[in-house]
Design an enzyme around this catalytic site. Sequence first.
Site, PDB file in Angstrom:
ATOM      1  N   CYS A  53       0.827  -1.206   0.000  1.00  0.00           N
ATOM      2  CA  CYS A  53       0.000   0.000   0.000  1.00  0.00           C
ATOM      3  C   CYS A  53       0.863   1.259   0.000  1.00  0.00           C
ATOM      4  O   CYS A  53       0.533   2.251  -0.654  1.00  0.00           O
ATOM      5  CB  CYS A  53      -0.944  -0.008   1.198  1.00  0.00           C
ATOM      6  SG  CYS A  53      -2.078  -1.422   1.166  1.00  0.00           S
ATOM      7  N   THR A  54       1.970   1.211   0.714  1.00  0.00           N
ATOM      8  CA  THR A  54       2.892   2.341   0.729  1.00  0.00           C
ATOM      9  C   THR A  54       3.508   2.528  -0.653  1.00  0.00           C
ATOM     10  O   THR A  54       3.552   3.642  -1.185  1.00  0.00           O
ATOM     11  CB  THR A  54       3.983   2.128   1.794  1.00  0.00           C
ATOM     12  OG1 THR A  54       3.358   2.054   3.077  1.00  0.00           O
ATOM     13  CG2 THR A  54       4.994   3.267   1.786  1.00  0.00           C
TER      14      THR A  54
END
Length: 162
Positions: A53-54
Amino acid sequence: MAAQKKSPESPRLGYKAPDCKLLTTGNKSFKLSALRGSRVVLYFYPRDNTSGCTTEGQDFRDYTAKFKRNNTIILGVSRDSLESHEKFKKKYKFPFDLVSDPDEILCKKYDVIKMKNMYGKKSLGLERSTFIIDETGTLRNEFRKVKVNGHVAAVLEVIKAL
């Protein structure tokens, strides 16, 4: 292989994109229909501050200028709280807002809550997905079961082709 059956809640290409009112970072109110006149990339991701997600958020951040040149607004959506989103956005300097959907209202409208299997344990989770909405609010493209590597570049190519 048979096509996966869509749930009745699934958005349909060529039709108006599902809408609702939620809060975003900056304590703003989000309503997709208020963004008419701009293209919108609505990307759903499982959780703030996790590796995939980062990376996905950083990729969207790094391509933001290219999306802006194509009249496109980027919005990230997860079930995380506004507080979590604010920290995530600040830590990675995301120039776009994150939508908080703890009650899964928008997630359900886009049919991104799926049964997942993690180390043999099944649970409902958010399936990484991206939706492209045109200036009229019509859903033009969707990416489901997204793999992060190369995804943002592929989304930009679809935007450029609209």
